[in-house]
Design an enzyme around this catalytic site. Sequence first.
Site, PDB file in Angstrom:
ATOM      1  N   LYS A  79     -15.394  -3.958  -1.775  1.00  0.00           N
ATOM      2  CA  LYS A  79     -14.841  -3.337  -2.953  1.00  0.00           C
ATOM      3  C   LYS A  79     -15.190  -4.207  -4.127  1.00  0.00           C
ATOM      4  O   LYS A  79     -15.165  -5.458  -3.933  1.00  0.00           O
ATOM      5  CB  LYS A  79     -13.449  -3.010  -2.687  1.00  0.00           C
ATOM      6  CG  LYS A  79     -12.635  -2.176  -3.613  1.00  0.00           C
ATOM      7  CD  LYS A  79     -12.569  -0.717  -3.097  1.00  0.00           C
ATOM      8  CE  LYS A  79     -11.984   0.168  -3.983  1.00  0.00           C
ATOM      9  NZ  LYS A  79     -11.881   1.455  -3.222  1.00  0.00           N
ATOM     10  N   GLY A 179       1.142  10.366  -9.565  1.00  0.00           N
ATOM     11  CA  GLY A 179      -0.275  10.146  -9.821  1.00  0.00           C
ATOM     12  C   GLY A 179      -0.879  11.493 -10.089  1.00  0.00           C
ATOM     13  O   GLY A 179      -1.268  12.151  -9.028  1.00  0.00           O
ATOM     14  N   GLY A 181      -4.372  11.904 -11.346  1.00  0.00           N
ATOM     15  CA  GLY A 181      -5.733  11.682 -11.763  1.00  0.00           C
ATOM     16  C   GLY A 181      -6.686  12.582 -10.850  1.00  0.00           C
ATOM     17  O   GLY A 181      -6.380  13.750 -10.555  1.00  0.00           O
ATOM     18  N   ASN A 182      -7.743  12.061 -10.655  1.00  0.00           N
ATOM     19  CA  ASN A 182      -8.780  13.089 -10.059  1.00  0.00           C
ATOM     20  C   ASN A 182      -8.416  13.433  -8.677  1.00  0.00           C
ATOM     21  O   ASN A 182      -8.447  14.633  -8.532  1.00  0.00           O
ATOM     22  CB  ASN A 182     -10.029  12.183  -9.920  1.00  0.00           C
ATOM     23  CG  ASN A 182     -10.948  11.775 -10.939  1.00  0.00           C
ATOM     24  OD1 ASN A 182     -10.738  12.437 -12.174  1.00  0.00           O
ATOM     25  ND2 ASN A 182     -11.250  10.797 -11.180  1.00  0.00           N
ATOM     26  N   VAL A 183      -7.933  12.614  -7.630  1.00  0.00           N
ATOM     27  CA  VAL A 183      -7.349  13.284  -6.622  1.00  0.00           C
ATOM     28  C   VAL A 183      -5.914  13.845  -6.650  1.00  0.00           C
ATOM     29  O   VAL A 183      -5.923  15.076  -6.056  1.00  0.00           O
ATOM     30  CB  VAL A 183      -7.361  11.921  -5.592  1.00  0.00           C
ATOM     31  CG1 VAL A 183      -6.769  12.696  -4.154  1.00  0.00           C
ATOM     32  CG2 VAL A 183      -8.416  11.183  -5.526  1.00  0.00           C
TER      33      VAL A 183
HETATM   34  P1  NAD Z   1      -7.553   8.167 -11.159  1.00  0.00           P
HETATM   35  O1  NAD Z   1      -7.746   6.978 -12.047  1.00  0.00           O
HETATM   36  O2  NAD Z   1      -8.155   9.607 -11.514  1.00  0.00           O
HETATM   37  O3  NAD Z   1      -6.109   8.708 -11.086  1.00  0.00           O
HETATM   38  C1  NAD Z   1      -4.978   7.596 -10.890  1.00  0.00           C
HETATM   39  C2  NAD Z   1      -4.083   8.295 -11.771  1.00  0.00           C
HETATM   40  O4  NAD Z   1      -2.643   7.455 -11.684  1.00  0.00           O
HETATM   41  C3  NAD Z   1      -4.029   8.253 -13.145  1.00  0.00           C
HETATM   42  O5  NAD Z   1      -3.731   9.413 -13.658  1.00  0.00           O
HETATM   43  C4  NAD Z   1      -2.890   7.276 -13.621  1.00  0.00           C
HETATM   44  O6  NAD Z   1      -2.400   7.404 -14.834  1.00  0.00           O
HETATM   45  C5  NAD Z   1      -1.821   7.259 -12.617  1.00  0.00           C
HETATM   46  N1  NAD Z   1      -0.788   6.237 -12.399  1.00  0.00           N
HETATM   47  C6  NAD Z   1      -1.141   5.015 -12.679  1.00  0.00           C
HETATM   48  N2  NAD Z   1      -0.021   4.422 -12.586  1.00  0.00           N
HETATM   49  C7  NAD Z   1       0.923   5.352 -12.200  1.00  0.00           C
HETATM   50  C8  NAD Z   1       2.461   5.091 -11.807  1.00  0.00           C
HETATM   51  N3  NAD Z   1       3.102   4.176 -11.759  1.00  0.00           N
HETATM   52  N4  NAD Z   1       3.034   6.418 -11.391  1.00  0.00           N
HETATM   53  C9  NAD Z   1       2.310   7.693 -11.499  1.00  0.00           C
HETATM   54  N5  NAD Z   1       0.890   7.819 -11.746  1.00  0.00           N
HETATM   55  C10 NAD Z   1       0.479   6.689 -12.268  1.00  0.00           C
HETATM   56  O7  NAD Z   1      -7.677   7.605  -9.617  1.00  0.00           O
HETATM   57  P2  NAD Z   1      -8.039   8.542  -8.446  1.00  0.00           P
HETATM   58  O8  NAD Z   1      -9.350   8.652  -8.090  1.00  0.00           O
HETATM   59  O9  NAD Z   1      -7.167  10.025  -8.380  1.00  0.00           O
HETATM   60  O10 NAD Z   1      -7.526   7.821  -7.259  1.00  0.00           O
HETATM   61  C11 NAD Z   1      -6.010   7.625  -6.941  1.00  0.00           C
HETATM   62  C12 NAD Z   1      -5.732   6.832  -5.803  1.00  0.00           C
HETATM   63  O11 NAD Z   1      -6.391   7.382  -4.504  1.00  0.00           O
HETATM   64  C13 NAD Z   1      -6.260   5.349  -5.882  1.00  0.00           C
HETATM   65  O12 NAD Z   1      -5.242   4.442  -5.211  1.00  0.00           O
HETATM   66  C14 NAD Z   1      -7.482   5.258  -5.254  1.00  0.00           C
HETATM   67  O13 NAD Z   1      -7.826   4.109  -4.768  1.00  0.00           O
HETATM   68  C15 NAD Z   1      -7.286   6.116  -4.130  1.00  0.00           C
HETATM   69  N6  NAD Z   1      -8.377   6.838  -3.482  1.00  0.00           N
HETATM   70  C16 NAD Z   1      -9.338   7.490  -4.295  1.00  0.00           C
HETATM   71  C17 NAD Z   1     -10.446   8.372  -3.719  1.00  0.00           C
HETATM   72  C18 NAD Z   1     -11.399   9.027  -4.663  1.00  0.00           C
HETATM   73  O14 NAD Z   1     -12.158   9.510  -4.190  1.00  0.00           O
HETATM   74  N7  NAD Z   1     -11.235   8.993  -5.836  1.00  0.00           N
HETATM   75  C19 NAD Z   1     -10.781   7.872  -2.254  1.00  0.00           C
HETATM   76  C20 NAD Z   1      -9.850   7.269  -1.667  1.00  0.00           C
HETATM   77  C21 NAD Z   1      -8.754   6.527  -2.209  1.00  0.00           C
END
Ligand code: NAD
Length: 350
Positions: A79, A179, A181-183
């Site tokens: 990572k 959260g 975000g993207n996922v």
């Molecule tokens: P992202 O940055 O798009 O979204 C994360 C969201 O979480 C943001 O909108 C942020 O404002 C919010 N957030 C932060 N602190 C918070 C809290 N205390 N309470 C509620 N919301 C909060 O990231 P993502 O790509 O959606 O990834 C989300 C999680 O999934 C991460 O832990 C990431 O490591 C994991 N993940 C993502 C992927 C991927 O393909 N993107 C793959 C495997 C794991």
Amino acid sequence: MVSRPTRLTPPLECVRLLDRDSGLDGVIAIHSTALGPGAGGCRFWSYPDLDHALADAVRLAEGMSYKNALAGLPLGGAKAVLRKPEGDFDRAALFRAFGRAVEHLGGLYVTAEDVGTSVADMQDVASATRHVAGLPPIEGRAGGDPSPWTARGVFEAMQAAARFTFDSDLAGLTVAVQGTGNVGAELCRRLADAGARLVIADPSPVRRDRLAAILGATVVGVDQIASAQAEIFAPCALGGALTPESVRQMKARLVCGAANNQLASPAVADLMMHRGIAYAPDYVVNAGGIISVSAEYLGEDESDVGGRVAEIAPRVAALLDRAVREGRSPAMLADEMAEEIIANAQRLAA
Ligand code: NAD
């Protein structure tokens, strides 16, 4: 400037990244290369100091080794964690400098998107190295933003886990999503389509409120989401959502979400078991993104990604079933299975 790899705790290698011109400041942690190059996304986030960034990278790299092993991928675990500079900075220059650091490792590490990084960032990285995925896809081939694949894997895993836990599909169940975000946002859309009710929380109002308006979700504060009245809790923000306190207050009977490193400590998995909360282990559930990254890096097709992502849900169901039969936590079982796969690969390579 990229420092020489410094051996920390075997088998971990850690590379310090520092480039004053672009503001690049962070670390690449490589946990294992027993199964293939260390692969894992690049996190771009504000950390108070390097120690916090390093600790995050080390934990996340270990999780990637376990995730890649259980998903059956020919990849080790690694990572990158980059500290977001304060004030103005040239984002493209920073990610080009990161790309040079990745190239310097000669294929030991393969990067892609994670929290805080985008396809555009990976394109900047790709100007300096070929050891990067998450780039715009070529027609029919694997590639692009991995997060929709992650969301699909989480959704299907949740369907399977809900059948196991509630003997029910998701229609009519309430899911608390931490959260958006993207996922998290894509997961919410799939859940709404499946007839689930949604409670959501995110400190950033932009996407959260729009999503709530479109999907009819209830918005709660970030400190209320883990204890929200819901059947399922889906951590989709940063790590550490599952603490002794949050688990004690949890009303949900199933935890299944995308976030990496959900358990604040291994003991929390036992606490969930004793409280009768089923836990679908994070790295088993959220492997969809790295499955896409792996296929892209290896030049495979999108159909290969779909096939492997579809294997996540039955894997989760089998794990939950075995955990109940053996009276053990699914988290511990998953760790043991992943460690065995990695140890076998190490033995074969020795
Ligand atoms: P992202 O940055 O798009 O979204 C994360 C969201 O979480 C943001 O909108 C942020 O404002 C919010 N957030 C932060 N602190 C918070 C809290 N205390 N309470 C509620 N919301 C909060 O990231 P993502 O790509 O959606 O990834 C989300 C999680 O999934 C991460 O832990 C990431 O490591 C994991 N993940 C993502 C992927 C991927 O393909 N993107 C793959 C495997 C794991």
